[in-house]
Each structure stands twice: as structure tokens, then as C-alpha cells.
Design an enzyme around this catalytic site. Structure first.
Site, PDB file in Angstrom:
ATOM      1  N   CYS A 128      11.982 -23.554 -82.220  1.00 50.55           N
ATOM      2  CA  CYS A 128      12.006 -25.063 -82.411  1.00 50.55           C
ATOM      3  C   CYS A 128      13.004 -25.502 -83.516  1.00 50.55           C
ATOM      4  O   CYS A 128      14.070 -25.751 -83.063  1.00 50.55           O
ATOM      5  CB  CYS A 128      10.532 -25.226 -82.719  1.00 50.55           C
ATOM      6  SG  CYS A 128      10.140 -27.117 -82.570  1.00 50.55           S
TER       7      CYS A 128
ATOM      8  N   LYS B 119      10.957 -17.410 -87.299  1.00 42.47           N
ATOM      9  CA  LYS B 119      11.760 -18.553 -87.385  1.00 42.47           C
ATOM     10  C   LYS B 119      12.409 -18.860 -88.607  1.00 42.47           C
ATOM     11  O   LYS B 119      11.805 -18.734 -89.783  1.00 42.47           O
ATOM     12  CB  LYS B 119      10.538 -19.844 -87.282  1.00 42.47           C
ATOM     13  CG  LYS B 119      11.170 -21.251 -86.998  1.00 42.47           C
ATOM     14  CD  LYS B 119       9.848 -22.181 -87.035  1.00 42.47           C
ATOM     15  CE  LYS B 119      10.147 -23.461 -86.639  1.00 42.47           C
ATOM     16  NZ  LYS B 119       9.050 -24.388 -86.381  1.00 42.47           N
TER      17      LYS B 119
ATOM     18  N   GLU C 222       6.372 -22.122 -78.440  1.00 46.36           N
ATOM     19  CA  GLU C 222       5.876 -21.521 -79.842  1.00 46.36           C
ATOM     20  C   GLU C 222       4.781 -21.528 -80.005  1.00 46.36           C
ATOM     21  O   GLU C 222       3.926 -22.178 -79.631  1.00 46.36           O
ATOM     22  CB  GLU C 222       6.840 -22.670 -80.687  1.00 46.36           C
ATOM     23  CG  GLU C 222       6.387 -22.688 -82.215  1.00 46.36           C
ATOM     24  CD  GLU C 222       7.053 -23.713 -83.125  1.00 46.36           C
ATOM     25  OE1 GLU C 222       7.285 -23.657 -84.222  1.00 46.36           O
ATOM     26  OE2 GLU C 222       7.580 -24.759 -82.341  1.00 46.36           O
TER      27      GLU C 222
END
Length: 584
Positions: A163, A127, A44
């Protein structure tokens, strides 16, 4: 069933070093390609480092991140690596920062992943789940994505996630199941906490079941201010089998062949689990190499003390090196805390980059002086002795002080000497207060609290002892000299600021104190909850009073590596001016 050779690049980026991080991607992609990888994954925010915090609000930084991504794609192609798909995290934006006057609803900075292929950005993903707890403030910085990106690679549909998308049920993983993908890529900047590796594997297994797909989980390693990232990258099959797992706290290229279901339906956009699904195809991916299958292996997690020691060493090493300090200096009292910090520093940097200074006063015992010298001999650090009593006497000749003021004066003289050596020789000063002392305020502002970094800031006193015993035992097991003198481990703790002084004169034994502190600080238990847990009410009242009145000291303390679920600083944010008290 197609076989895809995956390469999970568990690397150590630096925040803000766009060029250096891009070079890491290029060099590790070369290694992956040489190993026959058909898909290479990086963590990330790989290009920018993570977390970038308020750099997100600088439009120049966002523009630099976007430009670095385009340049990286072209450079990979120029390196002869353009045919290998590479997934890399970066900072993107599709509108002004949310804090600006021209902000647009639903647009702004994005925590993003890009798939690079043939010199271009072939796909992007934003994300979806943004964490806003503990050390995370992503709702402050980013706008959540509402799209699942699926890319067909070598006949396999691959979904991109980042994540926190893994840590929350629903969203991208539920959408991945409806979209019928065979592999979910999850790139991470997941900070270390003790025993987090025990939580991570069951979590990945749950998401694999939710997506009905294999998960490739890659996490960065390295230290970034208070945070430490331990890696622990892995691949888990759709039925929950752990296929391969990387070691913790080291850079590592995890290469593994995975059998995956072939995509059958033609790529098409649509919706799944409330997300828009955007599909694409990457052509010309190199075929799986002939010969033996690539097997990444399984690394078993280490014991708790070994895990914490590695985290503290990595956090200290990266703080020193990434901030370009040539060396460190610390006061050596002969006690357990400074001994452990010195051993950590030598493990992190080597004895030639560590200066240990004995700063005896008239109250310093002979055994403490001897223990400090013994530690220096065992570790090979640069050892010096600077008696402080003449300087203390000079102050006392001009000031009328007594009691605690005289004790604090000694600590402050020591701090002045360490900072003077820092200024003169360029060392970073390490402070040595443990989490128990920070919790109850047992430190002197501008004295023993002085320093730029505290390696054991998040380590309870009882754990300090456990770490010391583990480090010595580990050295003995390897046939090396244990770094920490047994006297430093075995003797009663004392600040030695007055005749015969012991910590137990004013504090409960640490075996009693630490469980109360852990419940109050880490567990957010109130007084009643602590008493119900079996702690003595009078002791609880005393401890809570000490903790509550020391917040102003903690606010001024040096940063230190986070290893617990709730570290002072980023995790635990309480007002200094605060009249709330637990009733007792």
C-alpha cells in the site's frame, strides 16, 4: 521473455474473522488455480481484515494472526494448491507492542505480507512506508520494515510491497529498480474517496517508471465501520501502459498474462536505495497454460454520482451484515435526506429488510406525508405511520417549553419511537442528517441524530440532490420505477418543526453554504482564504461560528461511510473545548 499469469483477488475480508478470511483465500486461490494462475495476490492485512486498530496491541491477536498464516499455508497445500505461490497480507510482530513496558527499539508489530508455497511461508515482507495522516495511524501501531523482499518466480524477480509504499517516492520502488526486478507486487487496503481512481492510475504509472518494472496493484473491497474500499485493482507495465483494470465495489478475480523480463543474475542479498535486499527462489511453479492468453479486460470508471452511490450502498450493506443486524429502521419525513437514505438502504439490503416510519406532528404538511408514503410504495419497504403529536402533547402538559425547546422535543420523541422499535424488533436505526447539517449543527442531539449508522454523514446537501436525481435517472434508464418522489427532490428543505419553517430561514441557500463548508472543513481554509475565494464576509463569519460551536454534537454522531477527502470523525479531529476562532 517469460509470461506470468497473475491473479489479483479483489475480495472483501472482515476484521477479526481469521478463519473466515482464510477460507476466502482458499476459495479464491482455487478459482485462480483453475484459471491457470502462476501467482495469486490478496490485499493488505487480508487474514486479519483492515484496519485492525488497537487489536494490534493484543498479543493474543498477533499470535492468532501468525498461527492462522501457518495454518493457511498448510491448508492450501492440503487443498492441492501448494504449488501455486500466494501472496497474502497479515499481522506479524518481531517484538512486544510499542506501548508495552518491555518494548524493544526497532521491533514490534508489523504490517506484513507473506508468500505461501508448498505448505510453508516461503518469504515475508514488512511494510516500509507507514501512513500517519487522514484516517491512518500506522506510526501508532507498526514498526517500519527496512528490507526489500525479492522472490524469483518462474524465472522472474518479483518484489513485494504494501500500500503506502506505492504512495511515497523512494524506498521500496527505488530499491526495486536497483535490484533489477521485473514485477513489483503491491497489496492494498486503500480506502475510497471520490475521484481517488483518477489519482491512483497516474500514481501507479509513476511508480512503474521509478521501479522500471510492471506493477500488479490489488486492493480490497468492502465496508469497515466508516471506511469503504472500492477495489480498482490493476496491472500497469513498466512503460506506463494500463494492461488491465478491475471494476469498483465488487469482488472480482482479475486474471491476466503479463510478459516480464527474465531474471539473469543469480539470487543474492545486498542493499539498494538504503534497504537491505533479501532474495529467494520459488521452485516448481506450474508452467503458463497453453492456449489463448488470459486477458483481464479494462473497466472504465463510472460517473461521480454512480461511484458515490455504490460506495454508500456497499458501506451500509457491510456495516449491517458484518455486525449481523437483521434489518434497519429510519424515519421517513418526505424530505430529500430520508428519501435518499431509504433508497440507499433498499439498494443495499432489499425492501424486506428496511422499515420506514412516518412520524407526523401537527406541523407535518400533507404533501410530506404523501411523499413518504409514495417513496414506500416505490421501493417496497415496510411502511408504518406513528403520529407523535399525542406524545408531544403529554410532555407539554407536564413541562413549560417554548420555541426551540418545543422543536427539539418533537425530534426527540421521534428518536424515542425509532429506538423503541429497534429494541423491540432488532433493527439498526439509520439516521439521516447530511454533512452540511452536521457541519453547522442543524440536528437535535438524541433526536434526529439518534441512530447507529448514518449513510449520508459524509455527503454535502448539494450532493444529496445530485445523487437523488442520478438514482432516479438510472432507474428510468433501466426501465424501473424511480425510487425517490419528484416532490421530495423539488420542494424547499424544511425540518417542519414549526409553522411554515424552511431551512433558508436561518441558513444561506445550500448552493452558497456548501462551497464555504467545503473550503473550511475539507480544505482547511481560514476566514481570509474563504473571503479571498469570493465568499461574502458576513456569511463566512456566520457559517464559521456555526461550525465551530457544533463540535460537541459531531463528536456524538453515528458513524457513516467516508467518501470525501476529509470526513467528520476519523479524518477531522478537533477539540470540543476550544476557544480558537477565525477572526472576522
Amino acid at each position: 521473455m517469460p509470461t506470468l499469469r497473475l491473479a489479483l483477488s479483489q475480495v472483501n475480508p472482515s476484521v477479526g474473522d481469521l478463519a473466515g478470511n482464510a477460507d476466502l483465500v482458499r476459495s479464491w486461490t482455487r478459482q485462480a488455480a483453475d484459471a491457470g494462475a502462476q501467482l495469486v495476490l490478496f490485499p493488505e492485512m487480508m487474514l486479519t481484515g483492515y484496519p485492525v486498530e488497537d487489536l494490534v496491541f493484543r498479543r493474543s491477536f498477533v499470535a492468532a494472526s501468525r498461527a492462522a498464516l501457518e495454518r493457511l499455508a498448510a491448508d492450501l497445500a492440503a487443498d492441492g494448491l501448494g504449488e501455486v505461490p500466494v501472496v497474502v497480507g497479515y499481522l506479524d510482530a518481531d517484538g512486544p507492542p510499542q506501548v508495552s513496558g518491555d518494548a524493544e527499539p526497532g521491533h514490534g508489530a508489523r504490517n506484513a505480507a507473506a508468500l505461501l508455497h508448498r505448505g510453508t511461508v516461503a518469504a515475508r515482507y514488512f511494510k516500509h512506508h507507514l501512513p500517519n495522516y487522514g484516517v491512518f495511524d500506522e506510526d501508532r501501531y507498526f514498526i517500519p520494515g527496512d528490507t526489500l523482499t525479492v522472490v524469483r518466480i518462474a524465472g522472474v524477480d518479483v518484489a513485494l510491497t504494501i500500500c503506502e509504499d506505492l504512495w511515497q517516492a523512494g524506498g521500496p520502488f527505488a530499491a526495486a529498480r536497483e535490484a533489477g526486478v521485473g514485477l513489483v507486487v503491491n497489496i492494498n487496503g486503500s480506502p475510497y474517496e471520490l475521484n481517488k481512481d483518477d489519482i491512483r492510475l497516474p500514481l501507479v504509472r509513476r511508480r512503474a517508471a521509478e521501479a522500471n518494472a510492471t506493477i500488479a496493484y490489488v486492493n480490497m473491497i468492502g465496508g469497515q465501520d466508516e471506511l469503504v474500499f472500492e477495489g480498482d485493482s490493476m496491472i500497469v507495465s513498466a512503460d506506463g501502459e494500463l494492461l488491465t483494470r478491475a471494476p469498483q465495489f465488487v469482488e472480482h478475480l482479475l486474471v491476466h498474462d503479463v510478459d516480464l523480463p527474465a531474471a539473469t543474475e543469480p539470487p543474492a542479498t545486498g542493499t539498494a536505495a538504503g534497504l537491505r535486499v533479501v532474495r529467494g527462489t520459488v521452485d516448481g511453479v506450474p508452467p503458463a497454460p497453453s492456449g489463448p492468453a488470459a486477458v483481464g479486460g479494462l473497466i472504465e470508471p463510472v460517473a461521480d454520482e454512480a461511484e458515490v452511490w455504490q460506495a454508500l450502498v456497499l458501506g451500509l450493506r457491510d456495516y449491517v451484515n458484518k455486525n449481523r443486524f437483521p434489518s434497519v429502521v429510519l424515519g421517513l419525513s418526505g424530505g430529500i435526506d430520508s428519501a435518499v437514505v431509504a433508497a440507499l438502504a433498499v439498494d443495499a439490503l432489499g425492501g424486506d429488510r428496511v422499515v420506514g416510519v412516518s412520524l407526523p406532528s401537527q406541523h407535518s404538511s400533507e404533501h410530506s406525508r404523501e411523499d413518504a408514503a409514495d417513496l414506500a410504495k416505490r421501493t417496497g419497504l415496510d411502511y408504518r405511520v406513528e403520529p407523535i403529536q399525542p406524545m408531544v402533547d403529554a410532555f407539554l402538559a407536564n413541562l413549560s417549553l417554548s420555541g426551540v425547546a418545543v422543536e427539539n422535543l418533537q425530534a426527540r420523541v421521534r428518536g424515542v419511537i425509532l429506538m423503541a422499535l429497534s429494541n423491540q424488533e432488532g433493527h439498526l436505526v439509520l439516521t439521516t442528517g447530511n454533512k452540511s447539517e452536521l457541519a453547522v449543527g442543524y440536528s437535535t442531539l438524541y433526536g434526529d441524530s439518534v441512530g447507529g449508522f448514518n449513510p449520508i454523514k459524509d455527503v454535502w446537501k448539494t450532493l444529496v440532490w445530485r445523487l437523488a436525481k442520478w438514482r432516479n435517472a438510472d432507474a428510468a434508464r433501466r426501465g424501473e420505477t424511480p425510487p425517490i418522489p419528484e416532490n421530495s427532490i423539488g420542494k424547499p428543505p424544511s425540518a417542519e418543526l414549526s409553522p411554515g419553517q424552511l431551512d433558508s430561514d436561518s441558513l444561506p441557500d445550500y448552493d452558497v453554504l456548501d462551497p464555504i463548508l467545503i473550503g473550511y472543513v475539507d480544505g482547511d481554509l481560514g476566514r481570509d482564504g474563504l473571503v479571498e475565494s469570493g465568499h461574502d464576509p458576513a456569511v463566512v463569519d456566520k457559517v464559521l461560528r456555526l461550525v465551530d460551536t457544533a463540535e460537541y454534537k459531531r463528536r456524538q454522531s453515528a458513524p457513516g461511510a467516508k467518501i470525501s477527502m476529509k470526513a467528520f470523525g476519523r479524518d477531522r479531529r478537533l477539540p470540543i473545548t476550544n476557544r480558537w476562532r477565525e477572526k472576522g
